[in-house]
Design an enzyme around this catalytic site. Sequence first.
Site, PDB file in Angstrom:
ATOM      1  N   THR A   7     -14.264  -4.523  -1.197  1.00 37.78           N
ATOM      2  CA  THR A   7     -13.574  -3.347  -1.008  1.00 37.78           C
ATOM      3  C   THR A   7     -14.169  -2.290  -1.575  1.00 37.78           C
ATOM      4  O   THR A   7     -14.999  -2.308  -2.430  1.00 37.78           O
ATOM      5  CB  THR A   7     -12.032  -3.553  -1.540  1.00 37.78           C
ATOM      6  N   PRO A  10     -11.153   0.355  -5.849  1.00 33.94           N
ATOM      7  CA  PRO A  10     -10.824  -0.137  -7.183  1.00 33.94           C
ATOM      8  C   PRO A  10      -9.313  -0.498  -7.405  1.00 33.94           C
ATOM      9  O   PRO A  10      -9.171  -1.477  -8.283  1.00 33.94           O
ATOM     10  CB  PRO A  10     -11.660   0.902  -8.302  1.00 33.94           C
ATOM     11  N   LYS A  12      -7.210  -1.789  -5.497  1.00 28.79           N
ATOM     12  CA  LYS A  12      -6.811  -3.193  -4.776  1.00 28.79           C
ATOM     13  C   LYS A  12      -7.360  -4.032  -5.819  1.00 28.79           C
ATOM     14  O   LYS A  12      -7.018  -5.062  -6.170  1.00 28.79           O
ATOM     15  CB  LYS A  12      -7.673  -3.198  -3.652  1.00 28.79           C
ATOM     16  N   ASP A  61      -6.482  -5.475   4.374  1.00 26.63           N
ATOM     17  CA  ASP A  61      -6.203  -4.196   5.182  1.00 26.63           C
ATOM     18  C   ASP A  61      -4.822  -4.104   4.738  1.00 26.63           C
ATOM     19  O   ASP A  61      -3.969  -4.842   5.045  1.00 26.63           O
ATOM     20  CB  ASP A  61      -6.379  -4.559   6.707  1.00 26.63           C
ATOM     21  N   PHE A 178      -2.316   4.102  -6.570  1.00 27.17           N
ATOM     22  CA  PHE A 178      -3.244   4.894  -5.803  1.00 27.17           C
ATOM     23  C   PHE A 178      -2.659   5.193  -4.388  1.00 27.17           C
ATOM     24  O   PHE A 178      -1.454   4.681  -4.041  1.00 27.17           O
ATOM     25  CB  PHE A 178      -4.640   3.942  -5.672  1.00 27.17           C
ATOM     26  N   GLY A 179      -3.403   5.637  -3.570  1.00 30.35           N
ATOM     27  CA  GLY A 179      -2.772   6.296  -2.246  1.00 30.35           C
ATOM     28  C   GLY A 179      -1.578   6.902  -2.329  1.00 30.35           C
ATOM     29  O   GLY A 179      -1.235   7.459  -2.605  1.00 30.35           O
ATOM     30  N   LYS A 199       4.065  -3.487 -10.123  1.00 27.66           N
ATOM     31  CA  LYS A 199       3.938  -3.175  -8.772  1.00 27.66           C
ATOM     32  C   LYS A 199       3.552  -4.530  -7.768  1.00 27.66           C
ATOM     33  O   LYS A 199       4.216  -4.905  -6.686  1.00 27.66           O
ATOM     34  CB  LYS A 199       2.806  -2.257  -8.486  1.00 27.66           C
ATOM     35  N   HIS A 204       3.356  -5.265  -1.229  1.00 27.50           N
ATOM     36  CA  HIS A 204       2.878  -5.968  -0.066  1.00 27.50           C
ATOM     37  C   HIS A 204       1.546  -6.932  -0.533  1.00 27.50           C
ATOM     38  O   HIS A 204       1.751  -7.829  -0.216  1.00 27.50           O
ATOM     39  CB  HIS A 204       2.563  -4.880   0.939  1.00 27.50           C
TER      40      HIS A 204
HETATM   41  P1  ITT Z   1     -11.090  -0.844   1.646  1.00 29.41           P
HETATM   42  O1  ITT Z   1     -11.095  -0.941   3.181  1.00 29.41           O
HETATM   43  O2  ITT Z   1     -12.610  -0.580   1.543  1.00 29.41           O
HETATM   44  O3  ITT Z   1     -10.535  -2.135   1.017  1.00 29.41           O
HETATM   45  P2  ITT Z   1      -9.201   1.318   1.599  1.00 29.41           P
HETATM   46  O4  ITT Z   1      -8.635   2.363   0.574  1.00 29.41           O
HETATM   47  O5  ITT Z   1      -9.928   2.337   2.856  1.00 29.41           O
HETATM   48  O6  ITT Z   1     -10.338   0.450   1.176  1.00 29.41           O
HETATM   49  P3  ITT Z   1      -7.263   0.129   3.480  1.00 29.41           P
HETATM   50  O7  ITT Z   1      -7.976   0.678   4.710  1.00 29.41           O
HETATM   51  O8  ITT Z   1      -6.568  -1.124   3.398  1.00 29.41           O
HETATM   52  O9  ITT Z   1      -8.287   0.224   2.190  1.00 29.41           O
HETATM   53  O10 ITT Z   1      -6.085   1.262   2.981  1.00 29.41           O
HETATM   54  C1  ITT Z   1      -5.426   1.817   3.987  1.00 29.41           C
HETATM   55  C2  ITT Z   1      -4.661   3.053   3.395  1.00 29.41           C
HETATM   56  O11 ITT Z   1      -3.501   2.596   2.941  1.00 29.41           O
HETATM   57  C3  ITT Z   1      -5.629   3.785   2.305  1.00 29.41           C
HETATM   58  O12 ITT Z   1      -5.265   5.286   2.454  1.00 29.41           O
HETATM   59  C4  ITT Z   1      -4.987   3.323   0.981  1.00 29.41           C
HETATM   60  O13 ITT Z   1      -5.091   4.490  -0.055  1.00 29.41           O
HETATM   61  C5  ITT Z   1      -3.671   3.181   1.319  1.00 29.41           C
HETATM   62  N1  ITT Z   1      -3.043   1.834   0.701  1.00 29.41           N
HETATM   63  C6  ITT Z   1      -3.450   0.546   0.789  1.00 29.41           C
HETATM   64  N2  ITT Z   1      -2.586  -0.106   0.011  1.00 29.41           N
HETATM   65  C7  ITT Z   1      -2.065   0.996  -0.747  1.00 29.41           C
HETATM   66  C8  ITT Z   1      -0.920   0.574  -1.801  1.00 29.41           C
HETATM   67  O14 ITT Z   1      -0.943  -0.545  -2.557  1.00 29.41           O
HETATM   68  N3  ITT Z   1      -0.475   1.662  -2.297  1.00 29.41           N
HETATM   69  C9  ITT Z   1      -0.621   2.843  -1.721  1.00 29.41           C
HETATM   70  N4  ITT Z   1      -1.520   3.121  -0.803  1.00 29.41           N
HETATM   71  C10 ITT Z   1      -2.098   2.231  -0.266  1.00 29.41           C
END
Ligand code: ITT
Length: 219
Positions: A7, A10, A12, A61, A178-179, A199, A204
């Site tokens: 990935t 970080p 994750k 994903d 994050f995210g 968390k 998920h």
């Molecule tokens: P990799 O593909 O390199 O693993 P990524 O951050 O692009 O990293 P994803 O495509 O799986 O990973 O993530 C899709 C989006 O969803 C991305 O904007 C993440 O920040 C968000 N996301 C994924 N898991 C999350 C979580 O547990 N909490 C909040 N946002 C999440």
Amino acid sequence: MTLRYVTTNPGKVREAEEYLDEVAALDYDYPEVQATGLGPIAAHGAREAYRYAGEPVIVDDAGLFIEALDGFPGPYSSYVENTLGVELTGRVAREAVDEDAVARAAFRCVVGYCDGDDFAATPEPVDRGERRGQDLAADDRDTATTDAQVAGGDDLPVKLFTGVVPGRIVAPRGDGGFGYDPVFEHDGTTFAEMDAAEKNAVSHRGRALAKFAGWFAER
Ligand code: ITT
């Protein structure tokens, strides 16, 4: 042999370390296919990651599925985070429902494992690449792919584990995670207000990783 969590994120890996003792991060931006379901994206990513790493890998994903927006941004969550941004996406979601209504949403995560070997389809789906070119929209559900469906595929087998958590979209709170974590509330607390263990216990990714960890321990 080490298990690699492949990935670029970080956040994750921090969560995965709670479940897996022997996992090591491998920062590699594997090519992602465009599909409307997370399963095919995780399966393709796991193959790409395994070919790159040459040892057992997991990828995941994930995406945020907002009910009032018909599941948007879903598999496009990363693109939308980088363009619209988390706060504005949250605001759009809240404005899409009536004032007193709850902006329901779910986080979904599909973990894909590949080590070059084969494995049984149950209890979780195996993707052998045979679904390319078909409608990929609905195949990241929890239902296991049957052996009849997977027979005949010729690509590297990938074992898939799905986790889902329901919640609601709220104004941003908290600075952990994050995210989309600050705008995703589960049982009154946003994911950004939880520490990694809290968390993981409900998330998920935590649910998908718990299934994976149980299966992997037997392997
Ligand atoms: P990799 O593909 O390199 O693993 P990524 O951050 O692009 O990293 P994803 O495509 O799986 O990973 O993530 C899709 C989006 O969803 C991305 O904007 C993440 O920040 C968000 N996301 C994924 N898991 C999350 C979580 O547990 N909490 C909040 N946002 C999440």
